[in-house]
Design a protein around this motif. Sequence first.
Motif, PDB file in Angstrom:
ATOM      1  N   ALA A 112      13.254  -4.339   6.949  1.00  0.00           N
ATOM      2  CA  ALA A 112      13.364  -5.382   7.975  1.00  0.00           C
ATOM      3  C   ALA A 112      11.991  -5.760   8.518  1.00  0.00           C
ATOM      4  CB  ALA A 112      14.273  -4.901   9.107  1.00  0.00           C
ATOM      5  N   LEU A 113      11.132  -4.762   8.709  1.00  0.00           N
ATOM      6  CA  LEU A 113       9.781  -5.039   9.189  1.00  0.00           C
ATOM      7  C   LEU A 113       8.994  -5.822   8.140  1.00  0.00           C
ATOM      8  CD1 LEU A 113       7.500  -4.765  11.215  1.00  0.00           C
ATOM      9  CD2 LEU A 113       7.042  -2.465  10.333  1.00  0.00           C
ATOM     10  N   VAL A 166      19.231  -2.347  13.376  1.00  0.00           N
ATOM     11  CA  VAL A 166      19.020  -2.031  11.955  1.00  0.00           C
ATOM     12  C   VAL A 166      19.007  -0.521  11.785  1.00  0.00           C
ATOM     13  CG1 VAL A 166      17.448  -2.248   9.995  1.00  0.00           C
ATOM     14  CG2 VAL A 166      17.714  -4.151  11.599  1.00  0.00           C
ATOM     15  N   LEU A 206      14.362  -5.976  14.500  1.00  0.00           N
ATOM     16  CA  LEU A 206      14.698  -4.624  14.060  1.00  0.00           C
ATOM     17  C   LEU A 206      15.867  -4.029  14.844  1.00  0.00           C
ATOM     18  CD1 LEU A 206      11.900  -4.916  12.652  1.00  0.00           C
ATOM     19  CD2 LEU A 206      11.484  -2.524  13.195  1.00  0.00           C
ATOM     20  N   SER A 254      10.817  -6.550  17.774  1.00  0.00           N
ATOM     21  CA  SER A 254      11.855  -5.616  18.220  1.00  0.00           C
ATOM     22  C   SER A 254      13.237  -6.223  18.051  1.00  0.00           C
ATOM     23  CB  SER A 254      11.626  -5.224  19.676  1.00  0.00           C
ATOM     24  OG  SER A 254      10.420  -4.502  19.827  1.00  0.00           O
ATOM     25  N   PRO A 263      17.995   3.157  10.668  1.00  0.00           N
ATOM     26  CA  PRO A 263      16.641   3.693  10.473  1.00  0.00           C
ATOM     27  C   PRO A 263      16.144   3.591   9.044  1.00  0.00           C
ATOM     28  CG  PRO A 263      17.889   5.133  11.914  1.00  0.00           C
ATOM     29  CD  PRO A 263      18.853   4.107  11.415  1.00  0.00           C
ATOM     30  N   LEU A 295       8.952   1.404  14.583  1.00  0.00           N
ATOM     31  CA  LEU A 295       9.810   2.192  13.707  1.00  0.00           C
ATOM     32  C   LEU A 295      10.276   3.490  14.347  1.00  0.00           C
ATOM     33  CD1 LEU A 295       7.741   1.650  10.445  1.00  0.00           C
ATOM     34  CD2 LEU A 295       9.914   0.561  11.038  1.00  0.00           C
ATOM     35  N   GLU A 350      16.703   1.377   6.943  1.00  0.00           N
ATOM     36  CA  GLU A 350      16.493  -0.010   6.524  1.00  0.00           C
ATOM     37  C   GLU A 350      15.435  -0.716   7.366  1.00  0.00           C
ATOM     38  OE1 GLU A 350      20.277  -1.853   6.783  1.00  0.00           O
ATOM     39  OE2 GLU A 350      21.205  -0.613   5.230  1.00  0.00           O
ATOM     40  N   ARG A 351      14.831   0.000   8.300  1.00  0.00           N
ATOM     41  CA  ARG A 351      13.869  -0.641   9.204  1.00  0.00           C
ATOM     42  C   ARG A 351      12.581  -1.075   8.503  1.00  0.00           C
ATOM     43  NH1 ARG A 351      14.026   2.269  15.172  1.00  0.00           N
ATOM     44  NH2 ARG A 351      16.132   1.541  15.723  1.00  0.00           N
TER      45      ARG A 351
END
Length: 255
Positions: free
Chosen positions: A151-152, A143, A140, A137, A145, A203, A147-148
């Motif tokens: 990132a994950l 970040v 993320l 968390s 939405p 997400l 680009e999440r």
Amino acid sequence: MKNVGEAPQEELATGERSTRNRVARSILDHGPSTVAELAGRLGLTQAAVRRHLDTLVADDVVAPREQRVYGTRGRGRPAKVFALTDCGRDAFDQSYDKLAAEALRWISQSAGGGDLGEAAVAAFARARLAATAEKYSEQLAGVAPEERAEALARALTADGYAATARSAPVGEQLCQHHCPVAHVAEQFPQLCEAETEFFSHLLGTHVQRLATIAHGDGVCTTFIPRKETVRETVSPQPQPKTTTASASTAGRNPA
């Protein structure tokens, strides 16, 4: 005493093994790959890649298969890709699969087996991921939405999942090219199910698991729809009609 010609031969053999390891490692990091893709990533000729793949196939490290296509498929035969076999993954992953499977089996049996046992394993799988929720968390947080997923993927890669994110029709695909618990997940699919729920929570949207390594696919693939797509697919709820209760029905139980 060694002959003068032996040293160069040994060096050549060592170099060949090193290059084959690079080919196998590239498949591990990027998932099932074509000869052309491997050649481009590794700076080798396609002929050299094919030679190394022939050896890896003979050693049961990789296996050829048809490329899976999600969405509309173009004309012509699908490209042949090479994916790691279970033996190939074992060469990179020295996990305690047997111990983990025995532990989960014990959890299931201790809960009574059957549906109760499956529920107990599922609860363990969720608790295992919940322990890492704060770390993910934080990575993320803040970040955007859109680009999440990327990132994950970076966070998962840092934990050994060799993950990537790529655009897909009306959304994105999160691909995990390696799974440290794949052999255990074959016996206990609750691990994959809990992970899918975990991704959805991180997400903030519904996600769909399309493929898993544990199920025999070359890569774990999760579809992440765009937020506007999710809204479009949800049918508007019918609005209740406003009526005035008559004296004969007011306060009456409608059942």
